[in-house]
Design an enzyme around this catalytic site. Sequence first.
Site, PDB file in Angstrom:
ATOM      1  N   GLY A  11       0.838  -1.189   0.000  1.00 26.66           N
ATOM      2  CA  GLY A  11       0.000   0.000   0.000  1.00 26.66           C
ATOM      3  C   GLY A  11       0.869   1.233   0.000  1.00 26.66           C
ATOM      4  N   CYS A  12       0.391   2.266   0.620  1.00 22.98           N
ATOM      5  CA  CYS A  12       1.113   3.538   0.669  1.00 22.98           C
ATOM      6  C   CYS A  12       2.430   3.355   1.414  1.00 22.98           C
ATOM      7  CB  CYS A  12       0.250   4.588   1.372  1.00 22.98           C
ATOM      8  SG  CYS A  12       1.084   6.160   1.586  1.00 22.98           S
ATOM      9  N   PHE A  13       3.509   3.840   0.819  1.00 18.82           N
ATOM     10  CA  PHE A  13       4.818   3.652   1.464  1.00 18.82           C
ATOM     11  C   PHE A  13       4.956   4.407   2.770  1.00 18.82           C
ATOM     12  CE2 PHE A  13       6.518   6.313  -2.377  1.00 18.82           C
ATOM     13  CZ  PHE A  13       5.890   7.479  -1.939  1.00 18.82           C
ATOM     14  N   TRP A  14       4.153   5.420   3.001  1.00 17.33           N
ATOM     15  CA  TRP A  14       4.220   6.146   4.273  1.00 17.33           C
ATOM     16  C   TRP A  14       3.930   5.211   5.447  1.00 17.33           C
ATOM     17  CZ3 TRP A  14       0.555  10.711   2.681  1.00 17.33           C
ATOM     18  CH2 TRP A  14       1.204  11.519   1.731  1.00 17.33           C
ATOM     19  N   CYS A  15       2.984   4.275   5.262  1.00 22.55           N
ATOM     20  CA  CYS A  15       2.615   3.343   6.335  1.00 22.55           C
ATOM     21  C   CYS A  15       3.771   2.413   6.674  1.00 22.55           C
ATOM     22  CB  CYS A  15       1.399   2.516   5.930  1.00 22.55           C
ATOM     23  SG  CYS A  15      -0.123   3.464   5.706  1.00 22.55           S
TER      24      CYS A  15
END
Length: 176
Positions: A11-15
């Site tokens: 998913g989102c790399f921030w997570c």
Amino acid sequence: MDLETITLGGGCFWCLEAVYEQVDGVTAVESGYSNGQVIAPTYEQICGGDTGHAEVVRVQFDPHRITLREVLEIFFVIHDPTTLNRQGNDVGPQYRSGIYWHEPSQQAVIDEVLVEVNRANKDRVVTEVAPERNYSRAEDYHQHYFARNPGQGYCAFVVAPKVDKFRRTFAARVRR
């Protein structure tokens, strides 16, 4: 020091970045794009979903302090590996679940963990497994995003719960 690197898309790399930056034994985490066709894509290109890249984090770790198996166990707890090309409201091939190995020897551990995760899930895991290729570092503003923007809406409502889940589930692995 002998370090290992694995590249993960969930998913989102921030997570993923926010979690792995807190893992004891992880020495570096970098957000980027991997396994697509365009050379050095931009975030805007990635968001279009046409480059074939996944949003990923490159996780460098000390295998004497944390094993690849443990890195992957965390990975499978903090994202849903059974949804194709999506994580929650993030939809598109750039949000796919993927493990991109750097050394052929990593593939045996990945395969063992996938068998266990499939056995534990009623839904089949759709995690892509391949060698890392065509990786590029994400723009500077994506690096350490959660650490710099914890109050931002997406961070507060999507990233923070994943970090909390990691901290509860893997309390012994939280960097002190």
